[in-house]
Design a protein around this motif. Structure first.
Motif, mmCIF file in Angstrom:
data_model
loop_
_atom_site.group_PDB
_atom_site.id
_atom_site.type_symbol
_atom_site.label_atom_id
_atom_site.label_comp_id
_atom_site.label_asym_id
_atom_site.label_seq_id
_atom_site.Cartn_x
_atom_site.Cartn_y
_atom_site.Cartn_z
ATOM 1 N N ALA A 187 0.854 -1.184 0.000
ATOM 2 C CA ALA A 187 0.000 0.000 0.000
ATOM 3 C C ALA A 187 0.893 1.239 0.000
ATOM 4 N N ASP A 188 0.418 2.283 -0.636
ATOM 5 C CA ASP A 188 1.217 3.510 -0.739
ATOM 6 C C ASP A 188 1.644 4.020 0.636
ATOM 7 N N SER A 189 0.776 3.853 1.609
ATOM 8 C CA SER A 189 1.043 4.402 2.937
ATOM 9 C C SER A 189 2.186 3.703 3.664
ATOM 10 N N VAL A 190 2.591 2.515 3.179
ATOM 11 C CA VAL A 190 3.649 1.771 3.876
ATOM 12 C C VAL A 190 4.868 1.520 3.007
ATOM 13 N N LYS A 191 4.821 1.924 1.752
ATOM 14 C CA LYS A 191 5.961 1.707 0.858
ATOM 15 C C LYS A 191 7.220 2.321 1.422
ATOM 16 N N GLY A 192 8.296 1.542 1.364
ATOM 17 C CA GLY A 192 9.578 2.027 1.866
ATOM 18 C C GLY A 192 9.753 1.838 3.359
ATOM 19 N N ARG A 193 8.679 1.455 4.057
ATOM 20 C CA ARG A 193 8.767 1.260 5.509
ATOM 21 C C ARG A 193 8.498 -0.186 5.927
ATOM 22 N N PHE A 194 7.625 -0.862 5.225
ATOM 23 C CA PHE A 194 7.252 -2.239 5.562
ATOM 24 C C PHE A 194 7.820 -3.201 4.514
ATOM 25 N N THR A 195 8.133 -4.408 4.953
ATOM 26 C CA THR A 195 8.625 -5.433 4.045
ATOM 27 C C THR A 195 7.952 -6.762 4.340
ATOM 28 N N ILE A 196 7.369 -7.357 3.311
ATOM 29 C CA ILE A 196 6.753 -8.673 3.450
ATOM 30 C C ILE A 196 7.755 -9.728 2.980
ATOM 31 N N SER A 197 7.790 -10.837 3.707
ATOM 32 C CA SER A 197 8.682 -11.926 3.317
ATOM 33 C C SER A 197 8.087 -13.243 3.796
ATOM 34 N N ARG A 198 8.624 -14.328 3.233
ATOM 35 C CA ARG A 198 8.101 -15.649 3.559
ATOM 36 C C ARG A 198 9.270 -16.599 3.722
ATOM 37 N N ASP A 199 9.239 -17.380 4.794
ATOM 38 C CA ASP A 199 10.250 -18.411 5.025
ATOM 39 C C ASP A 199 9.577 -19.753 4.778
ATOM 40 N N THR B 91 6.276 -19.811 7.460
ATOM 41 C CA THR B 91 5.911 -18.608 8.190
ATOM 42 C C THR B 91 6.021 -17.386 7.290
ATOM 43 N N LEU B 92 5.054 -16.513 7.440
ATOM 44 C CA LEU B 92 5.010 -15.242 6.722
ATOM 45 C C LEU B 92 5.406 -14.143 7.703
ATOM 46 N N TYR B 93 6.141 -13.146 7.204
ATOM 47 C CA TYR B 93 6.585 -12.057 8.064
ATOM 48 C C TYR B 93 6.171 -10.703 7.486
ATOM 49 N N LEU B 94 6.093 -9.734 8.377
ATOM 50 C CA LEU B 94 5.937 -8.350 7.964
ATOM 51 C C LEU B 94 6.838 -7.515 8.867
ATOM 52 N N GLN B 95 7.874 -6.953 8.283
ATOM 53 C CA GLN B 95 8.771 -6.066 9.013
ATOM 54 C C GLN B 95 8.217 -4.655 8.935
ATOM 55 N N LEU B 96 8.017 -4.044 10.087
ATOM 56 C CA LEU B 96 7.451 -2.709 10.158
ATOM 57 C C LEU B 96 8.523 -1.761 10.700
ATOM 58 N N ASN B 97 8.968 -0.836 9.890
ATOM 59 C CA ASN B 97 9.963 0.149 10.304
ATOM 60 C C ASN B 97 9.380 1.552 10.233
ATOM 61 N N SER B 98 10.041 2.481 10.924
ATOM 62 C CA SER B 98 9.613 3.887 10.915
ATOM 63 C C SER B 98 8.117 4.004 11.184
ATOM 64 N N LEU B 99 7.678 3.348 12.209
ATOM 65 C CA LEU B 99 6.243 3.296 12.502
ATOM 66 C C LEU B 99 5.688 4.668 12.852
ATOM 67 N N LYS B 100 4.447 4.866 12.448
ATOM 68 C CA LYS B 100 3.727 6.122 12.694
ATOM 69 C C LYS B 100 2.463 5.824 13.485
ATOM 70 N N PRO B 101 1.942 6.799 14.215
ATOM 71 C CA PRO B 101 0.691 6.567 14.959
ATOM 72 C C PRO B 101 -0.440 6.072 14.062
ATOM 73 N N GLU B 102 -0.462 6.494 12.820
ATOM 74 C CA GLU B 102 -1.524 6.055 11.905
ATOM 75 C C GLU B 102 -1.383 4.600 11.469
ATOM 76 N N ASP B 103 -0.289 3.950 11.860
ATOM 77 C CA ASP B 103 -0.142 2.526 11.596
ATOM 78 C C ASP B 103 -0.845 1.674 12.653
ATOM 79 N N THR B 104 -1.347 2.316 13.688
ATOM 80 C CA THR B 104 -2.048 1.598 14.749
ATOM 81 C C THR B 104 -3.263 0.878 14.193
#
Length: 128
Positions: free
Chosen positions: A61-73, A78-91
């Motif tokens: 989603a545009d709102s998370v591009k460059g901050r979140f990363t999806i990956s799969r092992d 297991t599926l992962y979502l790395q969340l970086n540079s979190l903002k209050p609107e990510d709540t």
């Protein structure tokens, strides 16, 4: 019986990071497309990120591009979502979803009705 169990949510300050996990049982994650959605109070459930069955294509989603990363092992199923540079609107409550319907291996899916199985969700709260 297919089960998806999310974990890794929590309370974090703005600018912080979290890694969400989604452990699958009863089904092999690499057999289908998977994705992460989120729902904030009073809002609709929206896609955050998705990955194709092949793993070659991802969507953010545009709102998370460059901050979140999806990956799969695949070894850990297991599926992962790395969340970086979190903002209050990510709540929001974050869900993982799996699609078992036939589709092109290179396709990802961004509508919730395109997914078959859902986890129970994990809460992410970002304080300002």
């Amino acid at each position: 019986q297919v089960q998806l169990v999310e974990s890794g949510g929590g309370l974090v300050q703005a600018g912080g990071s979290l890694r969400l996990s989604c452990a699958a049982s009863g089904w092999t994650l690499s057999s289908g497309a998977v994705g992460w959605f989120r729902q904030a109070p009073g809002k609709e459930r929206d896609v955050v990120a998705a990955i194709s069955r092949s793993g070659d294509n991802t969507y953010y989603a545009d709102s998370v591009k460059g901050r979140f990363t999806i990956s799969r092992d695949n070894a850990k199923n297991t599926l992962y979502l790395q969340l970086n540079s979190l903002k209050p609107e990510d709540t929001a409550l974050y869900y993982c979803a799996a699609r078992i319907k036939y589709g092109f291996s290179s396709s990802y899916y961004i509508k919730d009705y395109e997914y078959t199985y859902w986890g129970q969700g994990t809460q992410v709260t970002v304080s300002s």
